[in-house]
Design an enzyme around this catalytic site. Structure first.
Site, PDB file in Angstrom:
ATOM      1  N   LYS A 118       0.828  -1.218   0.000  1.00 38.94           N
ATOM      2  CA  LYS A 118       0.000   0.000   0.000  1.00 38.94           C
ATOM      3  C   LYS A 118       0.857   1.261   0.000  1.00 38.94           C
ATOM      4  O   LYS A 118       0.395   2.329  -0.389  1.00 38.94           O
ATOM      5  CB  LYS A 118      -0.980  -0.027   1.156  1.00 38.94           C
ATOM      6  CG  LYS A 118      -2.031  -1.105   0.919  1.00 38.94           C
ATOM      7  CD  LYS A 118      -3.191  -1.074   1.857  1.00 38.94           C
ATOM      8  CE  LYS A 118      -4.242  -2.091   1.444  1.00 38.94           C
ATOM      9  NZ  LYS A 118      -3.730  -3.488   1.409  1.00 38.94           N
TER      10      LYS A 118
HETATM   11  C1  LIG Z   1      -4.300  -4.576   0.639  1.00 33.68           C
HETATM   12  C2  LIG Z   1      -3.519  -5.823   0.475  1.00 33.68           C
HETATM   13  C3  LIG Z   1      -3.872  -6.814  -0.482  1.00 33.68           C
HETATM   14  C4  LIG Z   1      -5.109  -6.702  -1.347  1.00 33.68           C
HETATM   15  O1  LIG Z   1      -4.985  -5.721  -2.331  1.00 33.68           O
HETATM   16  P1  LIG Z   1      -6.301  -5.150  -3.064  1.00 33.68           P
HETATM   17  O2  LIG Z   1      -5.812  -4.018  -3.877  1.00 33.68           O
HETATM   18  O3  LIG Z   1      -7.194  -4.704  -1.952  1.00 33.68           O
HETATM   19  O4  LIG Z   1      -6.888  -6.250  -3.867  1.00 33.68           O
HETATM   20  C5  LIG Z   1      -3.064  -7.935  -0.596  1.00 33.68           C
HETATM   21  N1  LIG Z   1      -1.975  -8.110   0.188  1.00 33.68           N
HETATM   22  C6  LIG Z   1      -1.612  -7.188   1.121  1.00 33.68           C
HETATM   23  C7  LIG Z   1      -0.416  -7.452   1.964  1.00 33.68           C
HETATM   24  C8  LIG Z   1      -2.360  -6.009   1.291  1.00 33.68           C
HETATM   25  O5  LIG Z   1      -1.993  -5.129   2.224  1.00 33.68           O
END
Ligand SMILES: *Cc1c(COP(=O)(O)O)cnc(C)c1O
Length: 499
Positions: A118
Site C-alpha cells: 500500500k
Molecule cells: C491490501 C492488500 C492486499 C489486497 O490488495 P487489493 O488491492 O485490496 O486487492 C493484498 N496483500 C496485502 C499485503 C495487502 O496489504
C-alpha cells in the site's frame, strides 16, 4: 483526459477534481473516459529510465492536467523513501523445475516505509492531493480521517506526514491491532499527524469515522476552521493510478534479466482483496502491456473466485479470518470499475443496486464471456498457503509472506489446470516480516510470544533481513498515547482540526 462515473452520466471532471472528491457525486467511482494507449516502442523506451521517471511518464497518461514537472516532483518525493534503488525489484524464481522456460518474477512491492504494497500508492497520493488543491484553487486544509485495523493506518500516516496543506488523523481499536502495528502508528513523526486509540473493536472505530463523515454539523464546524474532510481509501483514483506503473516496470525487469523479450506475453498473478491491485494490472493490459491472462488469487473468502467462474457475485456467505488478513474482504469495491469498462453504466448501476438490496448480482452472458477472455480465478486455503511458504523457501531459499504465498499457490493451480506455462509476474504484497507468526508456523516453528522476538527468530532461521523500519521500532519514541471512547471521536477530530 476527463473522468466520469461508473453509475450514471455526470459532467466529466478533471483528474485533480476526481482525486479531491474521491467518490463521484452519484455514489459511483471515477473512471477515465478513455483508457490511454502506449506502444511497444514507448514501453521499450522506459527501459533506461528510473522507477521515478517511469512513474511520472505513465501517470501523466492519465493525469493530463498535471505537468510533467509536477509529476516528476511527486514521484521523487514518493519513492525517495524506498529502501532499494530499483524501488520495486523483481526476484526471479523458476517455479516449475521441470519447465525452466516458465519463470516467475516475484515483484517485491514492499520496500516502502511500512513494508507493504500500500506504500506504493499511499506515498504518492498525498503529493497528488497537494497539487490538486493548488490546481482547483482550494485554500482549505484537507483532513484525512482513517479508521484502521492495522496496516492502512500506518501507510497513510507515513504518506501524509508533513505534506503541506494536509492533516491526517488515524483511529485504531485499542486492543485490535498487533504489538508491532500499534508501535508503528504511535511512533509516527510529523507536525500534521494524530493517532488515537478507540476503546472498542475495529467496527466501532470505523462506524465512528463514517458517522463523522456523514455529520453536517461537524462538517460546518470544520468548515469554519478552514478544514475539509477527505479519505485516503483505495477507491480514490489517486491511489489506483500509481499502481499501474509497477506492472510496466516489472515487465521491463523481466526483459532486462532476459527472462523474456520485449513484446513477449506474460501472465500476471495478484493476491486480491478490494480488487485495486489487480485492476491496475487490467489497466496496464488495456494500455498495451503484452498480457495474456490476469490471475485473481483469493484466500478462503473466495467471493471473487466464484464470481469469475459463475458470473454471480454473492456476498451472502460465511466470513473467514485467515492468515492473509489483508484479503479478508467480501465486497471488492474496485470490481465496479472493471464492470464499467467491460459493459456500461446502465448495467453497473443495476448490479450495484442489486448488491445493495440482496447482497448479490449476476452479470449477463456477454459480459461474462468478455471477462473469461482476460481473467482466471483460483482460491487457496490457509493450509495450502503454509505449504507454499515452506516449499518456496525449500526450493529457492526465498521467503514470502502469507499473501504472496496465496498468489503463488493460485498460480500453481492455474498452471496445473491449464498447462499454460507463460512467464509470470507475481505481485508480492508484503514483507514476510509483517506476518511473522504465520510464516514461522509454516516453517514448522513455534512462534515466540513477543512480536520482536519473532522478528529475530525468523531472521535467525532464514537469514532474511529484517526491514529497517520494523527493526528500529523497539527503540522508537512513543509520540501518541491518546485513548478515547467511541462517542468522543467527533470532539477529538474538532480539537485536532483547530490545532
Ligand atoms: C491490501 C492488500 C492486499 C489486497 O490488495 P487489493 O488491492 O485490496 O486487492 C493484498 N496483500 C496485502 C499485503 C495487502 O496489504
Amino acid at each position: 483526459m476527463k473522468y466520469i462515473s461508473t453509475r450514471s452520466k455526470i459532467k466529466p471532471v478533471t483528474s485533480a477534481e476526481a482525486i479531491l472528491q474521491g467518490l463521484a457525486p452519484d455514489g459511483g467511482l471515477f473512471v477515465p473516459e478513455k483508457i490511454p494507449k502506449v506502444t511497444l516502442e514507448e514501453i521499450g523506451a522506459l527501459q533506461d529510465k528510473t522507477y521515478e521517471q517511469r512513474a511520472a511518464w505513465l501517470i501523466g497518461k492519465y493525469l493530463t492536467d498535471f505537468t510533467a514537472d509536477e509529476l516528476g516532483e511527486c514521484s521523487e518525493l514518493a519513492y525517495n523513501w524506498f529502501d532499494v534503488q530499483a524501488r520495486v525489484p523483481v526476484a526471479v524464481l523458476i517455479q516449475d523445475m521441470k519447465n525452466p522456460v516458465a519463470p516467475v518474477g516475484n515483484m517485491e512491492l514492499w520496500h516502502g516505509p511500512t513494508s507493504a504494497f500500500k506504500d506504493v500508492a499511499l506515498q504518492m497520493l498525498p503529493h497528488l492531493m497537494r497539487m490538486a488543491l493548488k490546481k482547483v484553487g482550494e485554500t482549505k486544509t484537507i483532513l484525512i480521517l482513517v479508521a484502521t485495523s492495522g496496516d492502512t493506518g500506518k501507510a497513510a500516516l507515513a504518506g501524509f506526514a508533513d505534506v503541506p496543506q494536509t492533516k491526517i488523523m488515524v483511529f485504531y481499536p485499542e486492543d485490535g491491532v498487533s504489538q508491532i502495528q500499534k508501535l508503528q502508528m504511535i511512533t509516527q513523526r510529523g507536525k500534521n499527524v494524530n493517532v488515537t486509540a478507540v476503546r472498542g473493536n475495529f467496527d466501532d472505530a470505523q462506524t465512528g469515522v463514517k458517522k463523522i463523515f456523514g455529520d453536517k454539523k461537524i462538517r460546518d464546524e470544520l468548515d469554519a476552521l478552514g478544514v475539509k474532510l477527505s479519505s485516503a481509501n483505495s477507491i480514490n483514483w489517486g491511489r489506483l493510478v500509481p499502481q499501474i506503473v509497477y506492472y510496466f516496470s516489472g515487465y521491463l525487469e523481466l526483459v532486462r534479466t532476459k527472462q523474456i523479450n520485449l513484446g513477449d506475453q506474460i501472465n500476471i498473478c495478484v493476491p486480491t482483496g478490494n480488487f485495486g491491485n489487480i485492476l491496475a494490472a487490467y489497466y496496464a493490459f488495456r494500455m498495451g502491456l503484452p498480457v495474456k491472462k490476469l490471475i485473481c488469487a483469493s484466500n478462503s473468502n473466495n467471493v471473487l473466485t466464484e464470481f469469475f467462474r459463475t458470473g454471480t457475485y454473492n456476498r451472502n456467505r460465511e466470513f473467514f479470518k485467515t492468515i492473509s488478513p489483508s484479503m479478508d474482504i467480501l465486497i471488492s469495491s474496485n470490481l465496479e470499475r472493471l464492470l464499467f469498462h467491460e459493459s456500461d453504466f446502465k448495467n453497473v448501476s443495476r448490479y450495484m443496486n442489486e448488491l445493495n438490496l440482496t447482497g448479490k448480482y449476476s452479470v449477463d452472458k456477454k459480459l461474462k464471456t468478455r471477462l473469461d477472455k482476460i481473467f482466471h480465478a483460483e482460491f487457496v486455503t490457509d493450509d495450502e498457503t503454509k505449504t507454499f511458504i515452506k516449499r518456496i523457501f525449500g526450493s529457492f531459499k526465498y521467503l514470502v509472506d502469507t499473501h504472496t504465498a496465496v498468489s503463488v499457490a493460485a498460480l500453481s493451480k492455474y498452471r496445473g489446470r491449464t498447462k499454460d506455462l507463460t512467464p509470470v509476474l507475481n505481485a508480492s504484497t508484503a514483507s514476510p516480516f509483517k506476518f511473522t507468526a504465520a510464516v514461522l508456523e509454516a516453517l514448522d516453528q513455534t512462534p515466540a510470544s513477543d512480536d520482536f522476538a519473532q522478528l529475530k527468530q525468523l531472521n535467525y532461521l532464514t537469514n532474511a533481513k529484517i526491514p529497517k523500519n520494523l527493526d528500529a521500532l523497539a527503540e522508537a519514541k512513543i509520540l501518541h498515547s491518546d485513548v478515547c471512547d467511541f462517542d468522543q471521536m467527533p470532539e477529538k477530530v474538532l480539537n485536532f482540526a483547530a490545532r
